[in-house]
Enzyme design. Structure first.
Site, PDB file in Angstrom:
ATOM      1  N   ASP A 258      -7.036  13.495 -11.175  1.00  0.00           N
ATOM      2  CA  ASP A 258      -5.835  13.001 -10.500  1.00  0.00           C
ATOM      3  C   ASP A 258      -4.927  14.134 -10.010  1.00  0.00           C
ATOM      4  O   ASP A 258      -3.903  13.893  -9.399  1.00  0.00           O
ATOM      5  CB  ASP A 258      -5.057  12.105 -11.480  1.00  0.00           C
ATOM      6  CG  ASP A 258      -3.860  11.419 -10.849  1.00  0.00           C
ATOM      7  OD1 ASP A 258      -3.966  10.957  -9.701  1.00  0.00           O
ATOM      8  OD2 ASP A 258      -2.799  11.355 -11.494  1.00  0.00           O
ATOM      9  N   SER A 281       0.655   7.886  -7.302  1.00  0.00           N
ATOM     10  CA  SER A 281      -0.655   7.249  -7.188  1.00  0.00           C
ATOM     11  C   SER A 281      -0.527   5.735  -7.327  1.00  0.00           C
ATOM     12  O   SER A 281       0.204   5.242  -8.192  1.00  0.00           O
ATOM     13  CB  SER A 281      -1.597   7.779  -8.274  1.00  0.00           C
ATOM     14  OG  SER A 281      -1.713   9.174  -8.213  1.00  0.00           O
ATOM     15  N   GLN A 332      -8.769   7.710  -4.169  1.00  0.00           N
ATOM     16  CA  GLN A 332      -7.403   7.389  -4.588  1.00  0.00           C
ATOM     17  C   GLN A 332      -6.585   6.964  -3.375  1.00  0.00           C
ATOM     18  O   GLN A 332      -6.795   7.466  -2.271  1.00  0.00           O
ATOM     19  CB  GLN A 332      -6.746   8.605  -5.243  1.00  0.00           C
ATOM     20  CG  GLN A 332      -5.354   8.331  -5.805  1.00  0.00           C
ATOM     21  CD  GLN A 332      -4.791   9.548  -6.527  1.00  0.00           C
ATOM     22  OE1 GLN A 332      -4.068  10.334  -5.951  1.00  0.00           O
ATOM     23  NE2 GLN A 332      -5.138   9.702  -7.801  1.00  0.00           N
TER      24      GLN A 332
END
Length: 342
Positions: A258, A281, A332
């Protein structure tokens, strides 16, 4: 009979109260930014980030939490992903390995409160098992994910892309000294200078302590290239020996996946003067292709953002071992908002 029943009920309620007090006493949280954390890097990753307390068969408690930024008490999203995967792994047979994870960030987590991971055993088949994990704080879901596990099988067919040809990590600088040197020695555009100054001040100390990050295209990373594409390559690794436990390496890879995706989508726009007002996110997906890689060896993380619009950016990632094996793919979507015009 009535008095016996009353006594039994009283005893039963006292037992429940005692269990509640025990559980409440265990539900405490320690921020990983504290200097009193683990003595070495390995213990830091295992204990501080991924080692969960099992409070019931399908309930796990995360108490040592890491900030995503120094200035906020928000939990780093990658840690929640890694802990959720670790929790789910503890509920499946050892012959199964995770192969895909699909998750949503629902609310911001707080490092000052514990996270309870609730695992739902959705299905156990002959070849696949599926788990749903919900992360909860203060009775509210902050994150949810569905994870599929697969029994190891012999390949029926095989093919793979070729790893990008980039400069080796030995020829590159780590993120912090690279930024510090640029701020002192380079004539940076005002926006780049402001963003890099903010980044270096807000980067949590544990990241420096337990991971090494080395951007391949350092001009793009420093946001000095106005013609930069939304593409990045980072060499990364855990700073010390993690060991060869596959599940631990999977969780740490998920944890770190991430870390560079949103900035890849922002890179060309910030290089041309854009300053976002809000970034975080929305969801995160992972596919694990091959077992038995180690995150304490140099790995190349490739990110590319093919699309941004509607205040959202979409990013794809690929994680390569040093010898060219594609071991993990990621996607993502992130919320990216501009300052409101007055």
């Amino acid at each position: 009979m009535a008095s016996n029943s009353s006594a039994a009920n009283t005893a039963h309620h006292e037992e429940i109260d005692d269990k509640k007090k025990v559980f409440e006493n265990r539900v405490t949280v320690t921020c990983a930014c504290s200097s009193s954390r683990a003595e070495d890097v390995k213990a830091g990753l295992v204990d501080t980030f991924l080692n969960l307390e099992r409070v019931d068969a399908n309930l796990f408690l995360g108490r040592h939490l890491l900030k995503g930024r120094k200035s906020l008490s928000t939990v780093y999203g990658g840690q929640v992903i890694g802990q959720a995967l670790s929790a789910a792994t503890k509920t499946v047979d050892e012959t199964l390995v995770p192969h895909s994870l699909h998750s949503y960030f629902l609310e911001m987590g707080d490092v000052n409160k514990p996270i309870l991971y609730m695992v739902d055993k959705l299905r156990d088949g002959k070849s696949f098992s599926t788990r749903i994990v919900k992360a909860v704080q203060d009775g509210r879901a902050i994150f949810s994910t569905q994870i599929s596990f697969h029994k190891r099988e012999i390949s029926a067919v095989e093919h793979s892309d070729v790893m990008p040809d980039v400069s080796p990590p030995e020829e590159l600088e780590d993120v912090r000294p690279l930024i510090e040197k640029a701020l002192k020695e380079k004539e940076l555009p005002p926006v780049s200078k402001a963003l890099l100054s903010y980044k270096i001040k807000d980067l949590p100390a544990p990241f420096d302590r337990v991971f090494q990050f080395r951007p391949v295209d350092q001009d793009n990373f420093l946001m000095t290239n106005e013609n930069a594409e939304p593409k990045s390559f980072f060499w990364l690794k855990a700073a010390e020996d993690i060991g060869d436990d596959p599940m631990l390496n999977y969780s740490i890879a998920a944890f770190i996946s991430d870390s560079t995706m949103i900035e890849t989508a922002l890179m060309p726009h910030c290089s041309r003067g854009f300053i976002p007002s809000m970034v975080f996110s929305l969801d995160h997906c992972i596919w694990l292709h091959k077992p038995n890689f180690r995150v304490d060896e140099w790995m190349l993380y490739e990110n590319y953002s093919p699309m941004a619009g509607g205040s959202r950016g979409f990013i794809q990632g690929r994680l390569w071992t040093r010898d060219g094996q594609l071991v993990m793919s990621t996607t993502q979507e992130a919320l990216i908002r501009a300052p409101q015009k007055k």
